[in-house]
Write an enzyme that holds these catalytic residues in place. Sequence first.
Site, PDB file in Angstrom:
ATOM      1  N   SER A   5      41.008  14.409 -36.357  1.00 35.37           N
ATOM      2  CA  SER A   5      39.741  15.089 -36.616  1.00 35.37           C
ATOM      3  C   SER A   5      39.486  16.362 -35.821  1.00 35.37           C
ATOM      4  O   SER A   5      38.558  17.102 -36.150  1.00 35.37           O
ATOM      5  CB  SER A   5      38.581  14.112 -36.384  1.00 35.37           C
ATOM      6  OG  SER A   5      38.573  13.108 -37.377  1.00 35.37           O
ATOM      7  N   ASP A  29      27.197  10.681 -47.502  1.00 30.35           N
ATOM      8  CA  ASP A  29      28.209   9.775 -46.963  1.00 30.35           C
ATOM      9  C   ASP A  29      28.031   8.414 -47.619  1.00 30.35           C
ATOM     10  O   ASP A  29      27.104   7.674 -47.299  1.00 30.35           O
ATOM     11  CB  ASP A  29      28.057   9.671 -45.438  1.00 30.35           C
ATOM     12  CG  ASP A  29      28.998   8.639 -44.833  1.00 30.35           C
ATOM     13  OD1 ASP A  29      29.926   8.187 -45.541  1.00 30.35           O
ATOM     14  OD2 ASP A  29      28.795   8.278 -43.654  1.00 30.35           O
TER      15      ASP A  29
END
Length: 278
Positions: A5, A29
């Site tokens: 990430s 999300d």
Amino acid sequence: YPPGSVFKIVSAFAGLETGAVDANWEVEDVGVFELGGQKFSNWFYNKYGKNDGFVKIDKAIARSNDIYFYRLAEKMGIDSLRKMAISLGFGQKTGIDLAGEALGLVPDEVWKKSTYNENWYLGDTMHLGIGQGYILVTPVQINSMVSYAASGKLTKPYVVSKISGEGESEVNFGAEVKAENLVSVRNLEIVRNGMKKACEVGGTGAPFFNAPYRVGCKTGTAEKELGNPHAWFGAFAPFDAPEIAITVMVENGGEGSAVAAPVAREILDWWFRNNNRQ
């Protein structure tokens, strides 16, 4: 190494600069979704069964939200993502004064076809957007990217700053600026703001929540086929007038926030304590 990430900083820059998204573009999300029979999930859902709701880019960086960056990569495509990665120094040597520097790898359709005789799929682009799949980087490449986020300048790293001796003239090796203005001032500030929030309460950089100085940071947990993930953490400080950029990578260490970030906190605490700055 796969970067995980921490590479989302590259994806954020690419999405903003190409105009594929702006600061207000929002993704819900959903925890997990399916594409072509393959599941794409967010770490928060995998670990706790929860989601982050509607997410804009600053929150996506702060929370390291995989769903946002999957959708971002889907929206902008492989070419834009790869172009930004290369402009930031990935897939090439930084030129640091050490022997044996690795190139890393920024993959694309041609590379995959020649290496595996397979086509490039949308899922490959989405995995690249979160720093997984075929992408390979070195820690010094990641630190160059973190330094760029701090200063807006991509510089050539070096180990030896000067050479001097009695009766001889001193030779200085100052930082060479390789590139600047790779992204607009506005887009740089958007990404920096997300990195600041990453090390504030609610972000993923928990070891810095109570730090007496402000930082910009990004955590990374790079999955691989065998063993524990590599733990990554990149940061610059102090946030408003950066003077240090740091990248910590712990091989097979686990989660970046739990393993690499505490190491960075210890080093930065030492830095500020010995330089009498907050």
